[in-house]
Write a protein that holds these residues in place. Structure first.
Motif, PDB file in Angstrom:
ATOM      1  N   THR A 119       0.840  -1.194   0.000  1.00 55.65           N
ATOM      2  CA  THR A 119       0.000   0.000   0.000  1.00 55.65           C
ATOM      3  C   THR A 119       0.878   1.249   0.000  1.00 55.65           C
ATOM      4  OG1 THR A 119      -1.670   1.275   1.242  1.00 55.65           O
ATOM      5  CG2 THR A 119      -0.184  -0.100   2.524  1.00 55.65           C
ATOM      6  N   PRO A 120       0.434   2.335  -0.631  1.00 57.68           N
ATOM      7  CA  PRO A 120       1.213   3.570  -0.591  1.00 57.68           C
ATOM      8  C   PRO A 120       1.055   4.322   0.727  1.00 57.68           C
ATOM      9  CG  PRO A 120      -0.775   3.921  -1.867  1.00 57.68           C
ATOM     10  CD  PRO A 120      -0.729   2.455  -1.535  1.00 57.68           C
ATOM     11  N   PRO A 126       6.850   7.272   9.962  1.00 55.95           N
ATOM     12  CA  PRO A 126       7.204   6.224  10.929  1.00 55.95           C
ATOM     13  C   PRO A 126       6.411   4.929  10.746  1.00 55.95           C
ATOM     14  CG  PRO A 126       7.068   8.342  12.032  1.00 55.95           C
ATOM     15  CD  PRO A 126       6.577   8.565  10.635  1.00 55.95           C
ATOM     16  N   VAL A 127       5.245   4.996  10.093  1.00 57.11           N
ATOM     17  CA  VAL A 127       4.440   3.799   9.849  1.00 57.11           C
ATOM     18  C   VAL A 127       5.227   2.771   9.035  1.00 57.11           C
ATOM     19  CG1 VAL A 127       2.408   2.931   8.615  1.00 57.11           C
ATOM     20  CG2 VAL A 127       2.230   4.972  10.033  1.00 57.11           C
ATOM     21  N   ALA A 128       6.104   3.233   8.168  1.00 57.41           N
ATOM     22  CA  ALA A 128       6.841   2.339   7.271  1.00 57.41           C
ATOM     23  C   ALA A 128       8.168   1.853   7.844  1.00 57.41           C
ATOM     24  CB  ALA A 128       7.089   3.046   5.944  1.00 57.41           C
ATOM     25  N   LYS A 131       9.754  -1.879   7.636  1.00 61.47           N
ATOM     26  CA  LYS A 131       8.948  -2.675   6.709  1.00 61.47           C
ATOM     27  C   LYS A 131       9.544  -2.611   5.305  1.00 61.47           C
ATOM     28  CE  LYS A 131       4.753  -1.678   9.361  1.00 61.47           C
ATOM     29  NZ  LYS A 131       3.435  -0.978   9.379  1.00 61.47           N
ATOM     30  N   GLU A 132       9.254  -3.623   4.525  1.00 62.68           N
ATOM     31  CA  GLU A 132       9.752  -3.663   3.150  1.00 62.68           C
ATOM     32  C   GLU A 132       9.082  -2.584   2.303  1.00 62.68           C
ATOM     33  OE1 GLU A 132       9.747  -6.637  -0.764  1.00 62.68           O
ATOM     34  OE2 GLU A 132       9.226  -7.436   1.224  1.00 62.68           O
ATOM     35  N   GLU A 140       6.426   4.247  -4.706  1.00 68.33           N
ATOM     36  CA  GLU A 140       6.812   3.379  -3.605  1.00 68.33           C
ATOM     37  C   GLU A 140       5.603   2.915  -2.793  1.00 68.33           C
ATOM     38  OE1 GLU A 140       9.794   5.519  -1.360  1.00 68.33           O
ATOM     39  OE2 GLU A 140      11.395   4.494  -2.486  1.00 68.33           O
ATOM     40  N   TYR A 141       5.707   1.658  -2.350  1.00 67.49           N
ATOM     41  CA  TYR A 141       4.648   1.045  -1.543  1.00 67.49           C
ATOM     42  C   TYR A 141       5.289   0.320  -0.365  1.00 67.49           C
ATOM     43  CZ  TYR A 141       1.633   1.787  -5.617  1.00 67.49           C
ATOM     44  OH  TYR A 141       0.932   2.342  -6.650  1.00 67.49           O
ATOM     45  N   VAL A 142       4.561   0.257   0.736  1.00 64.76           N
ATOM     46  CA  VAL A 142       5.045  -0.432   1.921  1.00 64.76           C
ATOM     47  C   VAL A 142       4.295  -1.747   2.096  1.00 64.76           C
ATOM     48  CG1 VAL A 142       3.443   0.848   3.434  1.00 64.76           C
ATOM     49  CG2 VAL A 142       5.459  -0.252   4.420  1.00 64.76           C
ATOM     50  N   LEU A 143       5.020  -2.776   2.514  1.00 67.05           N
ATOM     51  CA  LEU A 143       4.406  -4.085   2.726  1.00 67.05           C
ATOM     52  C   LEU A 143       3.744  -4.127   4.100  1.00 67.05           C
ATOM     53  CD1 LEU A 143       4.085  -7.017   1.612  1.00 67.05           C
ATOM     54  CD2 LEU A 143       6.107  -7.592   2.990  1.00 67.05           C
TER      55      LEU A 143
END
Length: 230
Positions: A119-120, A126-128, A131-132, A140-143
């Protein structure tokens, strides 16, 4: 036929210390009020609670918080809960705040058997952290990993004996996805009817996701009442 409980304390008796539970509702709308009260009476502790927020100081999940029964809270909204704020600042409560859309999708994915998704939302914040991060089409997207629970507690306006659920308007909120993501889902319902009396096109949660039912009356408190001066 799903098991039908006639006592709320009986309905939550399998919840043990250290369990992970999901609880439906948004603020005080659509919360399983009586099941939460039964959890409070049970004294079960060290719970990990997954819910949009943690109620208010004197109602909903705020009752479990006040009673020091929650060890970790996974949600998207702190709300107007002073005890929540106090416990976070004092280090008594572990909190994992997640963007609301991401939280909804993490729960939905858990119920669908999807282990993770990209998800973007949260990239560069800090949420990301930890995380990958992956790039798709130059963005860019975070897993994010899915969420499931030992028990899910939801509230519905109507159910039949097969466990099919119908929610009322905005009280639907997180309830359908939470019903699907629990290993054991107990539904607190306002009206219980015979199987076949609900139009199949109106069913919001199929009975396959529900392991138990209990009928009860709710206070349906309003989180904040605002009136116009005449």
């Amino acid at each position: 036929m799903k098991p039908i409980y006639h006592d709320f304390d009986e309905a939550v008796k399998e919840v043990k210390d250290g369990a992970t539970i999901m609880v439906g509702g948004f603020g005080l709308v659509g919360i399983p009020e009586n099941l939460i009260l039964a959890l409070q009476r049970s004294g079960v502790k060290d719970l990990t609670v997954i819910s949009n927020n943690c109620g208010v100081d004197d109602w909903g999940l705020g009752l479990l918080l006040k009673n020091k029964q929650i060890k970790k809270m996974i949600g998207s909204y702190v709300g107007e809960n002073k005890e929540f704020e106090r416990q976070v600042l004092s280090g008594e409560l572990e909190v994992e705040l997640t963007p609301q859309g991401t939280l909804a999708e993490k729960i939905r994915a858990g119920g669908a058997g999807i282990p993770a998704f990209f998800t973007p939302a949260g990239v560069g914040t800090p949420v990301a952290e930890g995380k990958e991060i992956r790039s798709f089409n130059g963005k860019e997207y975070v897993l994010e990993e899915a969420l499931t629970a030992d028990f899910s507690f939801v509230r519905a306006a109507k159910a039949d004996h097969a466990g099919n659920l119908v929610y009322n308007k905005t009280a639907r909120n997180f309830n359908p996805m939470i019903a699907a993501a629990g290993k054991v889902t107990i539904a607190e319902v306002e009206e219980l009817v015979e199987t076949g009396q609900i139009d199949p096109d109106r069913i919001h949660s199929p009975g396959i996701y529900v392991q138990g039912l209990i009928q009860g009356d709710q206070e349906k408190r309003i989180e904040r009442i605002t009136t116009r001066q005449g």
